[in-house]
Scaffold this motif. Sequence first.
Motif, PDB file in Angstrom:
ATOM      1  N   GLU A  40       7.562   8.031  -8.922  1.00  0.00           N
ATOM      2  CA  GLU A  40       6.734   7.425  -7.875  1.00  0.00           C
ATOM      3  C   GLU A  40       5.258   7.488  -8.230  1.00  0.00           C
ATOM      4  OE1 GLU A  40       7.689   7.948  -3.695  1.00  0.00           O
ATOM      5  OE2 GLU A  40       9.243   9.365  -4.283  1.00  0.00           O
ATOM      6  N   GLU A  41       4.549   6.453  -7.848  1.00  0.00           N
ATOM      7  CA  GLU A  41       3.092   6.451  -7.875  1.00  0.00           C
ATOM      8  C   GLU A  41       2.611   6.571  -6.429  1.00  0.00           C
ATOM      9  OE1 GLU A  41       1.162   6.414 -10.432  1.00  0.00           O
ATOM     10  OE2 GLU A  41       2.481   5.827 -12.090  1.00  0.00           O
ATOM     11  N   PRO A  42       1.367   7.019  -6.233  1.00  0.00           N
ATOM     12  CA  PRO A  42       0.871   7.120  -4.862  1.00  0.00           C
ATOM     13  C   PRO A  42       0.914   5.767  -4.159  1.00  0.00           C
ATOM     14  CG  PRO A  42      -0.614   8.208  -6.404  1.00  0.00           C
ATOM     15  CD  PRO A  42       0.388   7.453  -7.224  1.00  0.00           C
ATOM     16  N   LEU A  43       1.289   5.786  -2.896  1.00  0.00           N
ATOM     17  CA  LEU A  43       1.279   4.547  -2.129  1.00  0.00           C
ATOM     18  C   LEU A  43      -0.147   4.040  -1.992  1.00  0.00           C
ATOM     19  CD1 LEU A  43       3.738   5.182   0.837  1.00  0.00           C
ATOM     20  CD2 LEU A  43       4.130   3.879  -1.250  1.00  0.00           C
ATOM     21  N   SER A  44      -0.284   2.728  -2.000  1.00  0.00           N
ATOM     22  CA  SER A  44      -1.589   2.141  -1.735  1.00  0.00           C
ATOM     23  C   SER A  44      -1.985   2.488  -0.307  1.00  0.00           C
ATOM     24  CB  SER A  44      -1.517   0.620  -1.903  1.00  0.00           C
ATOM     25  OG  SER A  44      -2.756   0.045  -1.582  1.00  0.00           O
ATOM     26  N   THR A  45      -3.055   3.261  -0.201  1.00  0.00           N
ATOM     27  CA  THR A  45      -3.470   3.790   1.095  1.00  0.00           C
ATOM     28  C   THR A  45      -4.950   3.509   1.310  1.00  0.00           C
ATOM     29  OG1 THR A  45      -1.881   5.580   0.752  1.00  0.00           O
ATOM     30  CG2 THR A  45      -3.466   5.873   2.532  1.00  0.00           C
ATOM     31  N   PRO A  46      -5.363   3.183   2.520  1.00  0.00           N
ATOM     32  CA  PRO A  46      -6.781   2.906   2.768  1.00  0.00           C
ATOM     33  C   PRO A  46      -7.682   4.090   2.439  1.00  0.00           C
ATOM     34  CG  PRO A  46      -5.446   2.125   4.599  1.00  0.00           C
ATOM     35  CD  PRO A  46      -4.543   2.943   3.722  1.00  0.00           C
ATOM     36  N   SER A  47      -8.856   3.793   1.935  1.00  0.00           N
ATOM     37  CA  SER A  47      -9.893   4.800   1.742  1.00  0.00           C
ATOM     38  C   SER A  47     -10.856   4.728   2.920  1.00  0.00           C
ATOM     39  CB  SER A  47     -10.657   4.556   0.437  1.00  0.00           C
ATOM     40  OG  SER A  47      -9.821   4.726  -0.683  1.00  0.00           O
ATOM     41  N   ASN A  98      -3.035  -2.419   4.264  1.00  0.00           N
ATOM     42  CA  ASN A  98      -3.315  -1.642   5.470  1.00  0.00           C
ATOM     43  C   ASN A  98      -2.114  -0.739   5.752  1.00  0.00           C
ATOM     44  OD1 ASN A  98      -4.457  -0.719   7.859  1.00  0.00           O
ATOM     45  ND2 ASN A  98      -3.676  -2.433   9.056  1.00  0.00           N
ATOM     46  N   ARG A  99      -2.289   0.534   5.450  1.00  0.00           N
ATOM     47  CA  ARG A  99      -1.174   1.470   5.596  1.00  0.00           C
ATOM     48  C   ARG A  99      -1.707   2.808   6.113  1.00  0.00           C
ATOM     49  NH1 ARG A  99       0.765   1.218   0.876  1.00  0.00           N
ATOM     50  NH2 ARG A  99       2.786   0.211   1.189  1.00  0.00           N
ATOM     51  N   GLU A 100      -0.951   3.411   7.010  1.00  0.00           N
ATOM     52  CA  GLU A 100      -1.279   4.739   7.526  1.00  0.00           C
ATOM     53  C   GLU A 100       0.008   5.565   7.503  1.00  0.00           C
ATOM     54  OE1 GLU A 100      -3.832   7.566   8.476  1.00  0.00           O
ATOM     55  OE2 GLU A 100      -4.481   5.470   8.386  1.00  0.00           O
ATOM     56  N   LEU A 154      10.024   3.474   5.793  1.00  0.00           N
ATOM     57  CA  LEU A 154       9.262   2.985   6.941  1.00  0.00           C
ATOM     58  C   LEU A 154       7.756   3.029   6.698  1.00  0.00           C
ATOM     59  CD1 LEU A 154      11.349   4.581   9.833  1.00  0.00           C
ATOM     60  CD2 LEU A 154      11.192   2.149   9.250  1.00  0.00           C
ATOM     61  N   ASN A 155       7.320   3.766   5.692  1.00  0.00           N
ATOM     62  CA  ASN A 155       5.901   3.826   5.357  1.00  0.00           C
ATOM     63  C   ASN A 155       5.497   2.853   4.257  1.00  0.00           C
ATOM     64  OD1 ASN A 155       4.456   5.853   6.975  1.00  0.00           O
ATOM     65  ND2 ASN A 155       5.937   7.300   6.139  1.00  0.00           N
ATOM     66  N   ILE A 156       6.473   2.351   3.497  1.00  0.00           N
ATOM     67  CA  ILE A 156       6.124   1.525   2.338  1.00  0.00           C
ATOM     68  C   ILE A 156       6.386   0.044   2.556  1.00  0.00           C
ATOM     69  CG2 ILE A 156       8.358   1.589   1.121  1.00  0.00           C
ATOM     70  CD1 ILE A 156       6.777   2.085  -1.458  1.00  0.00           C
ATOM     71  N   VAL A 157       7.263  -0.293   3.506  1.00  0.00           N
ATOM     72  CA  VAL A 157       7.712  -1.666   3.658  1.00  0.00           C
ATOM     73  C   VAL A 157       6.608  -2.581   4.198  1.00  0.00           C
ATOM     74  CG1 VAL A 157       8.593  -1.303   5.997  1.00  0.00           C
ATOM     75  CG2 VAL A 157       9.618  -3.073   4.550  1.00  0.00           C
ATOM     76  N   TYR A 166       1.299  -2.653   5.907  1.00  0.00           N
ATOM     77  CA  TYR A 166       2.397  -1.954   5.250  1.00  0.00           C
ATOM     78  C   TYR A 166       2.728  -0.699   6.047  1.00  0.00           C
ATOM     79  CZ  TYR A 166       1.834  -4.891   1.092  1.00  0.00           C
ATOM     80  OH  TYR A 166       1.774  -5.949   0.225  1.00  0.00           O
ATOM     81  N   GLY A 167       4.023  -0.523   6.322  1.00  0.00           N
ATOM     82  CA  GLY A 167       4.452   0.646   7.079  1.00  0.00           C
ATOM     83  C   GLY A 167       4.355   0.411   8.573  1.00  0.00           C
TER      84      GLY A 167
END
Length: 735
Positions: free
Chosen positions: A63-70, A88-90, A201-204, A211-212
């Motif tokens: 796995e790589e880190p999920l694309s997450t907002p900074s 856009n993921r939280e 549920l966090n990646i879809v 996303y998520g």
Amino acid sequence: MASRKSPLFDTATTVGKIMSFLGVSALCGLLAAGLIFPLAATGGAAAAAGSDILDELPTELHEEPLSTPSRIYANDGETELATFYAENREPVGIDEISQDMQDAMVAIEDERFYEHGGVDARGVTRAAVHNFTSSSEQGASTITMQYVNNVLVNAAYLRGESRLTISGTGEKTYADKLQEMRLAVSVENEMTKEEILEGYLNIVLLGGRNYGVEAAAQYYWGVPASELDIQRSAVLAGMVQSPNGYNPEVNPEASQTRRDVVLDAMLRTDKITEEEHEEAVAVDVADDLEINPEEAGCVSADMAHYFCDYVEEVILSDDTFGPDRGSREELLNRGGLRIVTTLDPGAQQAAEEEAREAVPADDPQAVGTALSTVEPGTGNIVAMAQNTNYDPDAEGTGNTTINFNADFDYGNSGGFAAGSTLKPFVAAAYVEEGGAMDDEIDASEDHYPQYDSWDAHCLPNGTATVLDDDGWSIDNVADDAEREMTVDYGLYYSVNTATAATAKGGDLCTITELTDRLDIHHAYSGAGLDPSNPSFVLGAEEVAPLNLAAAYAAFAADGEYCSPRAISEVTDTHGNEYEIAEPNCEQVLDEDIVAQVNDSMINIAEGQIANNDPNFPMAGKTGTNDTASSTWFMGFSRGLSTAAWVGRYDSNEQLYNRTIAGEHYEEFYGSTIAGPMWLDYMNTVAEDYSTEDFPEADDSPFSDRRDMSRYAGDGGGGEGGGDADDDDDNGDDDD
């Protein structure tokens, strides 16, 4: 050397032959029957053969880190300034996702999720039979397999591999499907069902850039995932099959039809009752929406838009965050960085209010205002504000993304003529060379002819030369200023001929060496001040407010210069800390020299700007360029150094004889708007930082540093004894 072909894609291999001969539908049937896939097999040679073939496939999901907002925060680590994201993921825990949401997803995507081991043999058989006997295709991916595929796609993107599926073709190959299955089994052995469902549920993807389920719930209804009810859960679960086709914002009718399919599945699998089903079906999807878009980038900031823009540029320019600008941008948009800045939210709020109150953004004269505050002793940027609206799409007066406070490389501004704000550095260099503030100088010379030479040891032949055909003529605002006076007196009244005489009596390179130590530079090119043209001593060069605020902070910090600093801490989603530079400070001026020059600037700020009634010890200097298109007050307390600038940002047209912010001005100087703006702002924020008195010079020529009488009497020369309207220098050379 020829590239080695992977046996996975070679039709000469056992797997390849099977794929070529049977096709994907038949292969799925074989998998379901246990001829290849070990989980479905009950033993025998077929299972062994299947095991051998699948041994060629990877068994570990990397796995790589999920694309997450900074997110960018103020110095308290709590006040959020802006969010950056490509997706856009939280991410949230499974306990923060409603049971209805979990049930809806399982019911429509994988109703046997809690029974299979990653691959549903029954589902594969069903899909194989359907695909073999029908012109349409049916899939058999479990939630675990979908999770695997999403993880692989995310990892591929982060590694810079442009591919939409495992294979990169946009459509799954047989090998892709096999790899998905093998990895799904591996994942089931390593993770619990709850962990797999949480990850999924966090990646879809759930429409647009959402996303998520947490980000989607917030976007479509403004609620957390923990509060998703049956109807809304069904809407989101239905989007998985076609995130944009069933997007309720874009296509509410299709979304509602698909939602009802999900509700039917929930009813069939006993996740909801008949009554709950009827109640959910009755809700109109379009009427229920409450879209809450979260804009990305600095345009979405609630405050400090231009500071946010500055911070973004700092990150994109720093190899701490990646080897090139593109990789740094990816990190900012996808890396889930927590960026804590030096910004004081209270000071920033006050700065924005003062900048806009001094001159409204939509003033027809296109007058800009700017306030930059730096903390002496650290270089921390405390506030950065201007009166304009930060809007990349808006046009017209008062709308710009140009950051007036910063250099061109960090805000696209070419800076503004420094005017008389440069004069304290001329005085400091004079004292550094052995002079004193009470030295008498001859300020009567107002013209230096062509080829007049000035000492400049760093230039060829050790001289600088006036090159203009007509020579260099200097004007003063006040009458009768061309006479003998002290250096202190000339600085207090900002007498141009006095500054020129002070520089003439020394060495121009000594001045630029001092300004270099304070990193005073041209805002566009970044080059230091040029001693080859003597007129630079009157502030002809364009500089940025932040640059001057940092330089003046050295006067507040007893000669210690600190580079401006915007970021104090950066961590990623895993808690890894990036190495952020500590305050970069150096003693560049002698404390006693600083104290002597400060004696004059204390009287300028407290006498001229605060009308002899200061709320705290303060010092500073006004400035105006020769066209009165750029005006300043550079002032400081012991705890804050603030540049206040007011001027034209669309031209060099003068500001005098104009109506600005509803008031007509026959004359316009640094003390007209910039000075009062500085004072109002500093009166609000200075007490939050040190306001102790400035140290006195050991050998000060003045027995009483605040003795204003030394500027009055027959030595006044018609300047008005400190009258704020006459304190500056419309004659500053800006050619």
